[in-house]
Design an enzyme around this catalytic site. Structure first.
Site, PDB file in Angstrom:
ATOM      1  CE  LYS A  26      42.430  31.421  37.007  1.00 45.88           C
ATOM      2  NZ  LYS A  26      43.874  31.357  37.315  1.00 45.88           N
ATOM      3  NE  ARG A 101      41.101  30.135  43.167  1.00 49.53           N
ATOM      4  CZ  ARG A 101      41.285  31.202  42.384  1.00 49.53           C
ATOM      5  NH1 ARG A 101      40.284  31.747  41.751  1.00 49.53           N
ATOM      6  NH2 ARG A 101      42.473  31.701  42.240  1.00 49.53           N
ATOM      7  NE  ARG A 140      49.277  38.890  38.409  1.00 51.53           N
ATOM      8  CZ  ARG A 140      48.378  37.948  38.638  1.00 51.53           C
ATOM      9  NH1 ARG A 140      47.455  37.689  37.748  1.00 51.53           N
ATOM     10  NH2 ARG A 140      48.436  37.251  39.739  1.00 51.53           N
ATOM     11  NE  ARG A 173      46.779  39.390  42.354  1.00 55.70           N
ATOM     12  CZ  ARG A 173      46.115  38.451  41.671  1.00 55.70           C
ATOM     13  NH1 ARG A 173      45.583  38.730  40.507  1.00 55.70           N
ATOM     14  NH2 ARG A 173      45.992  37.237  42.157  1.00 55.70           N
ATOM     15  NE  ARG A 184      47.880  33.486  43.742  1.00 50.98           N
ATOM     16  CZ  ARG A 184      48.460  34.302  42.868  1.00 50.98           C
ATOM     17  NH1 ARG A 184      49.591  34.913  43.172  1.00 50.98           N
ATOM     18  NH2 ARG A 184      47.923  34.487  41.691  1.00 50.98           N
TER      19      ARG A 184
HETATM   20  P1  AP5 Z   1      46.628  36.582  34.251  1.00 51.27           P
HETATM   21  O1  AP5 Z   1      45.691  36.693  33.089  1.00 51.27           O
HETATM   22  O2  AP5 Z   1      46.577  37.650  35.278  1.00 51.27           O
HETATM   23  O3  AP5 Z   1      46.504  35.112  34.886  1.00 51.27           O
HETATM   24  P2  AP5 Z   1      45.390  34.473  35.812  1.00 51.27           P
HETATM   25  O4  AP5 Z   1      45.208  33.065  35.355  1.00 51.27           O
HETATM   26  O5  AP5 Z   1      44.172  35.344  35.882  1.00 51.27           O
HETATM   27  O6  AP5 Z   1      46.200  34.447  37.178  1.00 51.27           O
HETATM   28  P3  AP5 Z   1      45.783  34.968  38.626  1.00 51.27           P
HETATM   29  O7  AP5 Z   1      47.054  35.031  39.411  1.00 51.27           O
HETATM   30  O8  AP5 Z   1      44.944  36.206  38.546  1.00 51.27           O
HETATM   31  O9  AP5 Z   1      44.929  33.794  39.101  1.00 51.27           O
HETATM   32  P4  AP5 Z   1      44.608  33.419  40.507  1.00 51.27           P
HETATM   33  O10 AP5 Z   1      43.667  32.335  40.210  1.00 51.27           O
HETATM   34  O11 AP5 Z   1      45.727  33.050  41.397  1.00 51.27           O
HETATM   35  O12 AP5 Z   1      44.098  34.793  41.165  1.00 51.27           O
HETATM   36  P5  AP5 Z   1      42.650  35.390  41.422  1.00 51.27           P
HETATM   37  O13 AP5 Z   1      42.725  36.841  41.280  1.00 51.27           O
HETATM   38  O14 AP5 Z   1      41.620  34.619  40.673  1.00 51.27           O
HETATM   39  O15 AP5 Z   1      48.124  36.466  33.669  1.00 51.27           O
HETATM   40  C1  AP5 Z   1      49.232  36.390  34.550  1.00 51.27           C
HETATM   41  C2  AP5 Z   1      50.418  37.209  33.986  1.00 51.27           C
HETATM   42  O16 AP5 Z   1      50.851  36.604  32.763  1.00 51.27           O
HETATM   43  C3  AP5 Z   1      50.052  38.662  33.628  1.00 51.27           C
HETATM   44  O17 AP5 Z   1      51.162  39.462  33.895  1.00 51.27           O
HETATM   45  C4  AP5 Z   1      49.759  38.611  32.112  1.00 51.27           C
HETATM   46  O18 AP5 Z   1      50.028  39.854  31.483  1.00 51.27           O
HETATM   47  C5  AP5 Z   1      50.704  37.507  31.650  1.00 51.27           C
HETATM   48  N1  AP5 Z   1      50.126  36.703  30.571  1.00 51.27           N
HETATM   49  C6  AP5 Z   1      48.843  36.315  30.398  1.00 51.27           C
HETATM   50  N2  AP5 Z   1      48.707  35.535  29.310  1.00 51.27           N
HETATM   51  C7  AP5 Z   1      49.962  35.407  28.786  1.00 51.27           C
HETATM   52  C8  AP5 Z   1      50.484  34.695  27.656  1.00 51.27           C
HETATM   53  N3  AP5 Z   1      49.685  33.971  26.848  1.00 51.27           N
HETATM   54  N4  AP5 Z   1      51.808  34.775  27.409  1.00 51.27           N
HETATM   55  C9  AP5 Z   1      52.631  35.495  28.217  1.00 51.27           C
HETATM   56  N5  AP5 Z   1      52.189  36.197  29.297  1.00 51.27           N
HETATM   57  C10 AP5 Z   1      50.866  36.135  29.582  1.00 51.27           C
HETATM   58  O19 AP5 Z   1      42.445  35.025  42.968  1.00 51.27           O
HETATM   59  C11 AP5 Z   1      43.228  35.631  43.965  1.00 51.27           C
HETATM   60  C12 AP5 Z   1      42.858  35.074  45.318  1.00 51.27           C
HETATM   61  O20 AP5 Z   1      41.480  35.360  45.615  1.00 51.27           O
HETATM   62  C13 AP5 Z   1      42.993  33.570  45.506  1.00 51.27           C
HETATM   63  O21 AP5 Z   1      44.313  33.179  45.815  1.00 51.27           O
HETATM   64  C14 AP5 Z   1      42.014  33.332  46.661  1.00 51.27           C
HETATM   65  O22 AP5 Z   1      42.587  33.730  47.887  1.00 51.27           O
HETATM   66  C15 AP5 Z   1      40.885  34.305  46.352  1.00 51.27           C
HETATM   67  N6  AP5 Z   1      39.834  33.687  45.540  1.00 51.27           N
HETATM   68  C16 AP5 Z   1      39.455  34.059  44.290  1.00 51.27           C
HETATM   69  N7  AP5 Z   1      38.481  33.268  43.837  1.00 51.27           N
HETATM   70  C17 AP5 Z   1      38.233  32.377  44.819  1.00 51.27           C
HETATM   71  C18 AP5 Z   1      37.338  31.288  44.930  1.00 51.27           C
HETATM   72  N8  AP5 Z   1      36.502  30.949  43.930  1.00 51.27           N
HETATM   73  N9  AP5 Z   1      37.349  30.567  46.085  1.00 51.27           N
HETATM   74  C19 AP5 Z   1      38.173  30.903  47.085  1.00 51.27           C
HETATM   75  N10 AP5 Z   1      39.041  31.897  47.055  1.00 51.27           N
HETATM   76  C20 AP5 Z   1      39.075  32.652  45.919  1.00 51.27           C
HETATM   77 MG    MG Z   2      43.366  36.633  37.332  1.00 50.86          MG
END
Ligand code: AP5
Ligand code: MG
Length: 229
Positions: A26, A101, A140, A173, A184
């Site tokens: 994402k 979410r 990552r 992270r 998660r």
């Molecule tokens: P990446 O693009 O980083 O993936 P992502 O979908 O953004 O994954 P996240 O782990 O960031 O999502 P998340 O939803 O758990 O975390 P967030 O920060 O939102 O890609 C992942 C890896 O794969 C990278 O190394 C990349 O290089 C590689 N990659 C990407 N595309 C690829 C491809 N096509 N092929 C191969 N490799 C690829 O949230 C973190 C925390 O914040 C949550 O757990 C929660 O505690 C809190 N939080 C955030 N938003 C909310 C909310 N709305 N409500 C409540 N809590 C929240």
């Molecule tokens: Mg992300």
């Protein structure tokens, strides 16, 4: 006699929601699409990590929850996004990465000043098999300064473990460690996956195969946002 001409809608730009499990890509795709469309990428994960780094009241609540892989309370997220969307740059459109979410957040979003309850919003549901998600998250690496994301195999930095943009030392992270990842994914299954059915009836809902190269995924997204007026 009533005026039968169609009402002109105020220009509001492209609005996008990314759905998908942790590691689906994402953040990677949201950054590319935001650059392409020249609209802001609004990532709740990034905003919360900034709040933690700044030691704000929000950061102090979010930090311990995020480290264990739990979600931060809905009312805090709804207030954060409502405030962010009021900034002038969001009038031209925006890409939401990580919000909504939960169903409570999705409903909250519809009542925000720059929120959306219409068929105008694109919802991209990015699908990736679970074993690939685990591979992506465990490899990552992240820049704590500019929040750029790398992967030790798929997308390594040019220079060993330093950020290409600002040469900060890349780190893993805390929530990419094994127990937090399991939590998660469980939170995703229980609280976020129901949003797929919630948004499916919208005309701009698209399920996208995220198990391809980042270029292939992006080219599909670029085509989808370019197609409809
Ligand atoms: P990446 O693009 O980083 O993936 P992502 O979908 O953004 O994954 P996240 O782990 O960031 O999502 P998340 O939803 O758990 O975390 P967030 O920060 O939102 O890609 C992942 C890896 O794969 C990278 O190394 C990349 O290089 C590689 N990659 C990407 N595309 C690829 C491809 N096509 N092929 C191969 N490799 C690829 O949230 C973190 C925390 O914040 C949550 O757990 C929660 O505690 C809190 N939080 C955030 N938003 C909310 C909310 N709305 N409500 C409540 N809590 C929240
Ligand atoms: Mg992300």
């Amino acid at each position: 006699m009533a005026d039968a001409r169609p009402q002109l809608q105020p220009a509001m730009g492209v609005r996008v929601i990314f759905l998908g499990p942790p590691g689906a890509g994402k953040g990677t795709q949201a950054a590319r699409l935001a650059g392409h469309l020249r609209i802001p990428k609004i990532s709740t994960g990034d905003m919360l990590r900034e709040a933690i780094a700044a030691g704000s009241a929000l950061g102090r609540v979010a930090g311990p929850l995020m480290e264990k892989g739990g979600l931060v309370p809905d009312e805090l997220l709804n207030a954060l996004i409502d405030e962010r969307l009021r900034k002038p740059d969001a009038v031209r459109g925006y890409i939401l990465d990580g919000f909504p979410r939960t169903l409570t957040q999705a409903e909250g979003f519809e009542h925000m000043k720059q929120g959306d309850s219409t068929n105008h919003v694109y919802v991209f549901n990015v699908e990736v098999p679970r074993d690939e998600l685990l591979r992506r998250l465990s490899g990552r690496r992240w820049c704590p300064h500019c929040q750029s994301t790398y992967h030790v195999y798929n997308n390594p930095p040019k220079d060993d473990s330093l950020c290409d943009k600002d040469r900060t030392l890349l780190i893993q992270r805390e929530d990419d460690k094994e127990t937090a990842v399991a939590r998660r994914l469980a939170e995703y299954d229980e609280r976020t996956a129901p949003l797929i059915d919630y948004y499916r009836p919208r005309s701009r809902f698209h399920t996208v195969n995220g198990y391809r190269t980042p270029d292939a995924v992006f080219s599909e997204l670029e085509g989808l946002v370019g197609k409809e007026p």
